[in-house]
Design an enzyme around this catalytic site. Structure first.
Site, short mmCIF file in Angstrom:
data_model
loop_
_atom_site.label_atom_id
_atom_site.label_comp_id
_atom_site.label_asym_id
_atom_site.label_seq_id
_atom_site.Cartn_x
_atom_site.Cartn_y
_atom_site.Cartn_z
CB CYS A 106 -0.99 0.00 1.17
SG CYS A 106 -0.26 -0.34 2.78
CG ASP A 121 -8.17 2.68 1.11
OD1 ASP A 121 -7.02 2.19 1.12
OD2 ASP A 121 -9.08 2.31 1.87
CG HIS A 123 -5.58 -0.65 2.02
ND1 HIS A 123 -5.36 0.68 2.36
CD2 HIS A 123 -4.53 -1.33 2.54
CE1 HIS A 123 -4.25 0.77 3.06
NE2 HIS A 123 -3.72 -0.44 3.17
#
Length: 496
Positions: free
Chosen positions: A123, A383, A385
């Site tokens: 990430c 994000d 993820h």
């Protein structure tokens, strides 16, 4: 003939092959676990206040319409029916036009490993790619550029995505058991195919920008030869002891991004380089040298497939000289001890209010994200993820939708990890002088006991003897740990 362990060579090879298959299956099951885990983190709606401005990488948006004074609700959720109110639609288009780099799966194996997915560990590298992509967007397209299809993106549907991920897993496992090969490396992405020139000059300009939008995305493709792709970043990480699957902190990623930009071979990237501050100090002479130094092997006759940086949204005094290169300035900082010091909240807001800011990479502990703006006391972020399928960017018409995010997310400033890297884009020496003066005002401490997050200093870093006694390897990779020293660390920073 027997091997040293007393077994025939063929049997040993079969055992090794079986072990490899077991590792592959383990990798795939771990990937699907992360897929399910992170899919539940998706929220289809994010609440925004109608009464407070929203800042997105230097642009300000107001969601309150002129006739909205009598509306009692203090906030709303960003669903499609609300996007005609105020300039919410402009915000949504601007946000969705930023490049979104997320977890991917089923790409060619990463250097030094058999991993074909970065799900669960990559990430921070993805957040770094997003910040770098924003710098390149400013460089080639300008801050006012937006993607023409940004408002057509479909919301992220957790249920549909989880079902699709499960189907992909089953198909992938079946392929592994049947011995099907992994997706091949399709080589370096070629420049997008040009189509017939549109009629008007305005249409031609839009077509050109869209062509290079696609080229920019291709530089971040998940193949070993992509200029700024995950494979290249992981390979550079190996030089400093980082393996695929390891945790990468924001300061380490800053140095990896710098090397990736410096070593990029595409002529389109010859006009830009990167600088990383030393010990929270930006040495102005070093930045000016970066602006003026020619890339190794670059000649004045070199031509590029990439467009010249736009000048229409730059002040005349900031026009770059012919020999100038743009510089991406990366500043690793720590905004507190174990938690972010609230004294730095206003500083972070001030930074994200600047158009030449390319964002902040950081996040929660061990969970990275890319901060692009704020509203009140909440950060707006992208994000990484979210695990998506491998996209072959070597084709001229590869889909762009998965590289743009339709859904902004918010997080309170109080949950922000203090370890982060701030990025800025400087087009020229004159531009840097303006940036330095403006940032020096933002960095002014508001209280005597508060230290600035970082500082600007005249001269070169070498003038302060920062590298005395360091080996060439340590100078190149300052975050390689010395095994002879025993220290306590927090993130990428040594606590003395």
């Amino acid at each position: 003939m027997l091997c040293g362990n007393g077994f025939p060579p063929s049997l040993v090879q079969m055992e090794n092959k079986g072990s490899d298959e077991v590792e592959k299956l383990k990798t795939k099951f771990l990937s699907v676990w992360h897929n399910v885990k992170y899919s539940w983190a998706l929220k289809p709606k994010t609440s925004f206040s109608r009464n407070s401005p929203v800042l997105l990488l230097g642009k300000c948006y107001h969601f309150k319409a002129e006739d909205d004074d009598n509306v009692p609700e203090a906030c709303y959720e960003a669903s499609d029916e609300d996007f005609a109110m105020g300039n919410v639609e402009a915000f949504r288009k601007d946000f969705a036009s930023r490049l979104w780099l997320t977890y991917r799966e089923e790409f060619p194996p990463l250097p030094g490993s058999i991993l074909t997915s970065d799900c669960g560990w990559g990430c921070m590298l993805r957040a770094g790619q997003m910040m770098l992509a924003q710098a390149l967007t400013l460089h080639f397209l300008g801050r006012d550029w937006t993607w023409s299809e940004a408002l057509t993106l479909q919301p992220l549907d957790t249920e549909t995505w989880t079902s699709t991920a499960a189907k992909r897993l089953v198909a992938s496992l079946e392929a592994s058991l049947q011995g099907s090969p992994r997706p091949p490396d399709h080589g370096s992405p070629p420049p997008p195919q040009t189509q017939a020139a549109p009629g008007s000059a305005e249409e031609a300009g839009a077509h050109l920008k869209e062509t290079y939008h696609r080229t920019l995305v291709s530089w971040f493709g998940d193949s070993p030869s992509a200029q700024l792709g995950l494979h290249r970043l992981v390979r550079l990480g190996l030089m400093m002891g980082k393996q695929a699957g390891d945790w990468y902190g924001p300061a380490v990623v800053a140095h990896i991004l710098k090397k990736a930009v410096e070593e990029a071979m595409d002529p389109g990237l010859a006009g830009i380089t990167a600088y990383v501050s030393q010990d929270c100090t930006v040495y102005s002479a070093d930045v000016v040298d970066c602006h003026r130094a020619a890339r190794a092997g670059q000649t004045s006759d070199e031509t590029s497939d990439a467009p010249p940086p736009p000048q229409n949204d730059q002040p005349a005094s900031a026009s770059p000289l012919p020999d100038d290169r743009a510089v991406i300035i990366l500043v690793p900082v720590r905004l507190g001890g174990e938690k972010t010091n609230p004294e730095y909240f206003d500083f972070a807001k001030g930074i994200l209010s600047l158009e030449y800011c390319i964002g902040i990479i950081g996040g929660k502990p061990k969970q990275a994200c890319y901060f692009v703006g704020f509203q009140d006391d909440s950060l707006i972020y992208m994000d990484p993820h979210y695990c998506q399928s491998f996209v072959d960017v070597s084709t001229s018409d590869f889909p762009l939708q998965s590289y743009h995010c339709p859904s902004p997310k918010k997080m309170p400033f109080s949950k922000m990890d203090p370890s982060c890297t701030i990025g800025f884009y400087s087009r020229s020496v004159q531009d840097y002088e303006r940036i330095r003066q403006e940032l020096s005002k933002v960095l002014q401490p508001s209280a005597k006991e508060k230290y600035p997050a970082f500082t600007f200093v005249q001269g070169h870093g070498r003038d302060y003897d920062l590298s005395a006694g360091l080996t060439p390897e340590k100078k190149e990779w300052p975050f390689i740990c010395d095994p002879r020293r025993t220290v306590t660390t927090a993130g990428d920073f040594v606590l003395l």
